[in-house]
Design a protein around this motif. Structure first.
Motif, short mmCIF file in Angstrom:
data_model
loop_
_atom_site.label_atom_id
_atom_site.label_comp_id
_atom_site.label_asym_id
_atom_site.label_seq_id
_atom_site.Cartn_x
_atom_site.Cartn_y
_atom_site.Cartn_z
N ASP A 71 0.87 -1.17 0.18
CA ASP A 71 0.03 0.14 0.07
C ASP A 71 0.69 1.14 0.01
OD1 ASP A 71 -2.52 -1.13 -0.44
OD2 ASP A 71 -3.04 -0.72 1.71
N GLY A 72 1.96 1.09 -0.81
CA GLY A 72 2.92 2.31 -0.85
C GLY A 72 3.62 2.58 0.23
N ILE A 73 4.01 1.78 1.20
CA ILE A 73 4.80 1.84 2.44
C ILE A 73 6.06 1.08 2.02
CG2 ILE A 73 4.83 1.57 4.75
CD1 ILE A 73 1.93 1.40 4.61
N SER A 74 7.29 1.44 2.12
CA SER A 74 8.51 0.68 1.96
C SER A 74 8.69 -0.19 3.29
CB SER A 74 9.49 1.76 1.92
OG SER A 74 10.94 1.07 1.73
N LEU A 75 8.67 -1.28 3.05
CA LEU A 75 8.90 -2.28 4.03
C LEU A 75 10.16 -3.33 3.94
CD1 LEU A 75 5.12 -2.61 4.99
CD2 LEU A 75 6.93 -1.26 6.45
N THR A 76 10.52 -4.01 5.02
CA THR A 76 11.54 -4.87 4.94
C THR A 76 10.95 -6.37 5.05
OG1 THR A 76 13.38 -3.64 6.01
CG2 THR A 76 13.57 -5.98 5.82
N VAL A 77 11.14 -7.22 4.15
CA VAL A 77 10.29 -8.53 4.46
C VAL A 77 11.22 -9.28 5.57
CG1 VAL A 77 10.04 -10.80 3.30
CG2 VAL A 77 9.74 -8.51 1.67
N ALA A 78 10.16 -9.65 6.40
CA ALA A 78 10.76 -10.48 7.59
C ALA A 78 10.83 -11.95 7.34
CB ALA A 78 10.01 -10.06 8.86
N ARG A 79 10.24 -12.31 6.42
CA ARG A 79 10.03 -13.91 6.22
C ARG A 79 8.94 -14.03 4.78
NH1 ARG A 79 6.37 -17.64 5.65
NH2 ARG A 79 4.54 -16.04 6.17
N VAL A 80 9.70 -14.94 4.17
CA VAL A 80 8.71 -15.40 2.79
C VAL A 80 8.75 -16.79 2.62
CG1 VAL A 80 10.80 -14.94 1.38
CG2 VAL A 80 8.41 -14.70 0.51
N ASP A 81 7.65 -17.31 2.05
CA ASP A 81 7.47 -18.56 1.65
C ASP A 81 6.80 -18.65 0.54
OD1 ASP A 81 4.70 -18.79 2.70
OD2 ASP A 81 5.22 -19.62 4.49
N ASP A 82 6.14 -19.91 0.00
CA ASP A 82 5.51 -20.00 -1.31
C ASP A 82 4.14 -19.42 -0.91
OD1 ASP A 82 7.43 -21.20 -2.31
OD2 ASP A 82 6.92 -23.22 -2.14
N ALA A 83 3.42 -19.18 0.01
CA ALA A 83 2.22 -18.78 0.29
C ALA A 83 2.18 -17.19 0.72
CB ALA A 83 1.54 -19.54 1.33
N GLY A 84 3.11 -16.47 1.00
CA GLY A 84 2.98 -15.26 1.46
C GLY A 84 4.44 -14.86 2.12
N LEU A 85 4.14 -13.60 2.90
CA LEU A 85 5.19 -12.77 3.58
C LEU A 85 4.76 -12.32 4.88
CD1 LEU A 85 5.50 -9.57 2.88
CD2 LEU A 85 5.06 -10.40 0.52
N ASP A 86 5.75 -12.02 5.52
CA ASP A 86 5.53 -11.26 6.84
C ASP A 86 6.19 -9.99 6.81
OD1 ASP A 86 4.04 -13.31 7.94
OD2 ASP A 86 5.66 -14.14 9.49
N VAL A 87 5.97 -8.85 7.42
CA VAL A 87 6.57 -7.79 7.48
C VAL A 87 6.34 -7.57 8.98
CG1 VAL A 87 6.52 -6.65 5.35
CG2 VAL A 87 4.52 -6.27 6.78
N SER A 88 7.20 -6.96 9.68
CA SER A 88 7.13 -6.27 11.09
C SER A 88 7.02 -4.71 11.18
CB SER A 88 8.19 -6.77 11.86
OG SER A 88 8.07 -6.62 13.29
N LEU A 89 5.96 -4.30 11.85
CA LEU A 89 5.77 -2.69 11.77
C LEU A 89 6.11 -1.91 13.19
CD1 LEU A 89 2.50 -3.05 9.91
CD2 LEU A 89 4.74 -2.78 8.80
N ILE A 90 6.75 -1.29 12.98
CA ILE A 90 7.27 -0.34 14.17
C ILE A 90 5.81 0.42 14.65
CG2 ILE A 90 9.63 -0.51 13.71
CD1 ILE A 90 9.48 2.47 13.02
N PRO A 91 5.83 1.23 15.99
CA PRO A 91 4.80 1.82 16.19
C PRO A 91 4.70 3.09 15.27
CG PRO A 91 5.83 1.17 18.18
CD PRO A 91 6.87 0.78 17.01
N GLU A 92 5.78 3.80 14.70
CA GLU A 92 5.62 4.77 13.97
C GLU A 92 4.65 4.53 12.71
OE1 GLU A 92 6.77 8.70 12.40
OE2 GLU A 92 6.45 8.00 14.53
N THR A 93 4.99 3.37 11.96
CA THR A 93 4.57 2.88 10.97
C THR A 93 3.27 2.68 11.09
OG1 THR A 93 6.55 1.98 9.94
CG2 THR A 93 4.33 1.21 8.87
N LEU A 94 2.80 1.94 12.42
CA LEU A 94 1.25 1.84 12.62
C LEU A 94 0.32 3.15 12.85
CD1 LEU A 94 2.10 -1.18 15.31
CD2 LEU A 94 1.04 -1.35 13.04
N GLU A 95 1.15 3.97 13.32
CA GLU A 95 0.28 5.39 13.73
C GLU A 95 0.22 6.08 12.36
OE1 GLU A 95 1.14 9.26 15.96
OE2 GLU A 95 1.94 7.75 17.01
N ARG A 96 1.10 5.97 11.53
CA ARG A 96 1.23 7.07 10.40
C ARG A 96 0.83 6.34 8.86
NH1 ARG A 96 4.73 11.47 10.42
NH2 ARG A 96 4.92 11.32 8.18
#
Length: 195
Positions: free
Chosen positions: A140-165
């Motif tokens: 959704d237009g947010i630059s993020l770092t991939v924390a985990r990826v497999d054949d079905a999907g991926l995880d991103v970990s969001l800090i409070p600043e990203t959650l708020e903004r």
């Protein structure tokens, strides 16, 4: 070009849909920085600003964009991530993004992890082939770092600043999200396949 650092959470004021496409009208203080024809990323989709009036602007969304992104699901009152186009003299704080969405993923799960929140995104294998752990992805237009990826999907970990903004702070399972993979991966694949 964009960096994926969201500058404002704008509000969709109106969605006018016709047989030709849709016109979004958005409310944001960023409208004061826009000129007619300027590019602006709306949930990661590069759109062209038109009808700028005070704190509002419009953007026409063609059928191709409505088919390939989650913008077809926005309605009056929806909050959206907004970013002005990158200026040549600005710092590159996220990663290079074009605002050309590669596909739509779906939020599969959300869990708390200390002060962070881990969001799992389900996506098609045709997109996930370009995603690597600790690489960059735009959600959704947010630059993020991939924390985990497999054949079905991926995880991103969001800090409070990203959650708020950003809109990801209120996301729930089932929410569609725009995905833009790292453009370098697609170029490398093309170069290697034609060599």
């Amino acid at each position: 070009m964009f960096t994926g650092l969201v500058e404002d959470l704008g509000t969709v004021i109106a969605v006018d849909t016709t047989a030709d496409g849709a016109r979004l009208t958005l409310d944001t203080p960023l409208a004061a920085n826009l000129g007619e024809g300027d590019s602006i990323a709306v949930n990661g989709v590069c759109l062209t600003a038109v009808g700028i009036d005070g704190g509002r602007f419009g953007a026409d969304v063609m059928h191709e964009t409505l088919r390939r992104t989650s913008l077809g699901a926005v309605e009056a009152g929806s909050r959206v991530n907004l970013e002005l186009a990158l200026r040549a003299d600005a710092r590159l704080g996220g990663h290079i993004m074009q605002g050309h969405v590669d596909g739509v993923g779906t939020v599969a799960a959300v869990r708390e992890d200390g002060f962070a929140r881990v969001v799992t995104i389900a996506a098609e294998p045709s997109l996930l082939r370009y995603v690597v752990e600790k690489g960059s992805i735009a959600i959704d237009g947010i630059s993020l770092t991939v924390a985990r990826v497999d054949d079905a999907g991926l995880d991103v970990s969001l800090i409070p600043e990203t959650l708020e903004r950003t809109t990801l702070g209120g996301t729930i399972p089932g929410t569609p999200v725009n995905l833009e993979v790292d453009i370098l991966a697609k170029y490398v694949e093309k170069l290697v396949s034609t060599a």
